[in-house]
Design an enzyme around this catalytic site. Structure first.
Site, short mmCIF file in Angstrom:
data_model
loop_
_atom_site.label_atom_id
_atom_site.label_comp_id
_atom_site.label_asym_id
_atom_site.label_seq_id
_atom_site.Cartn_x
_atom_site.Cartn_y
_atom_site.Cartn_z
N LYS A 8 -6.18 7.45 10.78
CA LYS A 8 -7.57 7.22 11.15
C LYS A 8 -7.62 7.00 12.67
CE LYS A 8 -9.82 4.44 8.27
NZ LYS A 8 -10.47 3.22 7.72
N GLY A 20 0.77 -1.25 0.00
CA GLY A 20 0.00 0.00 0.00
C GLY A 20 0.78 1.28 0.00
N ASP A 50 -6.12 -0.71 -0.82
CA ASP A 50 -6.89 -1.64 -1.63
C ASP A 50 -8.10 -2.20 -0.88
OD1 ASP A 50 -6.07 -4.95 -0.95
OD2 ASP A 50 -5.12 -3.30 0.13
N ARG A 55 -5.89 -0.12 -5.96
CA ARG A 55 -4.64 0.51 -5.55
C ARG A 55 -4.19 1.59 -6.54
NH1 ARG A 55 -2.07 -2.34 -1.42
NH2 ARG A 55 -2.52 -4.55 -1.30
N GLU A 74 4.19 4.47 5.62
CA GLU A 74 2.95 3.70 5.67
C GLU A 74 1.85 4.43 4.90
OE1 GLU A 74 1.50 1.08 5.67
OE2 GLU A 74 1.08 0.38 7.69
N ASP A 75 0.90 3.66 4.38
CA ASP A 75 -0.22 4.28 3.67
C ASP A 75 -1.26 4.81 4.66
OD1 ASP A 75 -1.04 1.73 4.46
OD2 ASP A 75 -1.70 1.11 2.47
N PHE A 131 -14.00 3.19 5.14
CA PHE A 131 -13.09 2.30 4.44
C PHE A 131 -12.67 2.95 3.13
CE2 PHE A 131 -11.69 -1.22 1.82
CZ PHE A 131 -10.81 -1.83 2.70
N VAL A 132 -11.37 3.22 3.02
CA VAL A 132 -10.85 3.97 1.88
C VAL A 132 -9.97 3.12 0.97
CG1 VAL A 132 -11.02 6.23 2.99
CG2 VAL A 132 -8.95 4.86 3.30
N ASP A 192 -4.16 2.83 11.19
CA ASP A 192 -5.54 2.46 11.51
C ASP A 192 -5.58 2.02 12.98
OD1 ASP A 192 -8.20 1.67 11.34
OD2 ASP A 192 -7.89 0.23 9.74
#
Length: 178
Positions: A130, A44, A158, A164, A98-99, A151-152, A102
């Site tokens: 988040k 990601g 993804d 992606r 990091e993407d 949820f993105v 969470d």
């Protein structure tokens, strides 16, 4: 906009602009010091890493780790290291790319793993944060955008390995995963 996207949260233009700002911050923070090793978490973070490092004004290296903690839309809490680093990091400063932050479980585990391998320091740069989903306390030193608990997908993120390649961050329509 992709037909399965309910709404765009962060545009491509916003991502590029914020990546430039984060790169400038990192460049300033490491001015006069040895450049950190950028460690990106596959898969990601790759688009974010690619955009970010274009704007970092120092000679850098990067490496990759592949860790897994998700099934579908939920973090399962079981962190698996699927690919480790290709080199020793003893005594190095690390920028962990990091993407999305969470639950915090993955980054907490990876950060501690890197410190256990002898990294001098580990700082986190994330495209998205988040905080409403956090179950483990961890904070990124460099954050692109704070988002609500939706949820993105897109720009590396993804749903079951799809979406992606979208150039923006979007929210999937509910019927895609319910």
């Amino acid at each position: 906009m992709h037909q399965l996207i309910k709404k765009v949260l962060v545009t491509e233009e916003q991502i590029i602009a914020r990546s430039k700002e984060l790169a400038k911050q990192i460049t300033n923070d490491y001015a006069g010091k040895e450049a950190p090793l950028f460690v990106a978490l596959l898969k990601g973070s790759v688009p974010f890493l690619a955009e970010l490092v274009k704007h970092v004004e120092m000679d850098i290296e990067f490496d990759f780790m592949d860790v897994s903690s998700y099934e579908g839309t939920e973090s399962i809490g079981d962190i698996k290291i699927l690919k480790d680093l290709d080199r020793s990091i003893k005594g190095l400063d690390i920028i962990l790319v990091e993407d999305i932050v969470d639950t915090g479980r993955t980054l907490t585990t990876v950060k501690q793993t890197l410190l256990n391998k002898g990294a001098n320091s580990v700082k986190i740069v994330t495209l998205l944060d988040k905080p409403d989903r956090r179950v483990v306390e961890i904070k990124a030193e460099y954050t692109g955008f704070e988002i609500e608990n939706e949820f993105v997908v897109g720009f590396g993120l993804d749903y079951n390995q799809k979406f992606r390649n979208l150039p923006y961050i979007g929210v999937l329509k509910d019927e895609c995963y319910r």
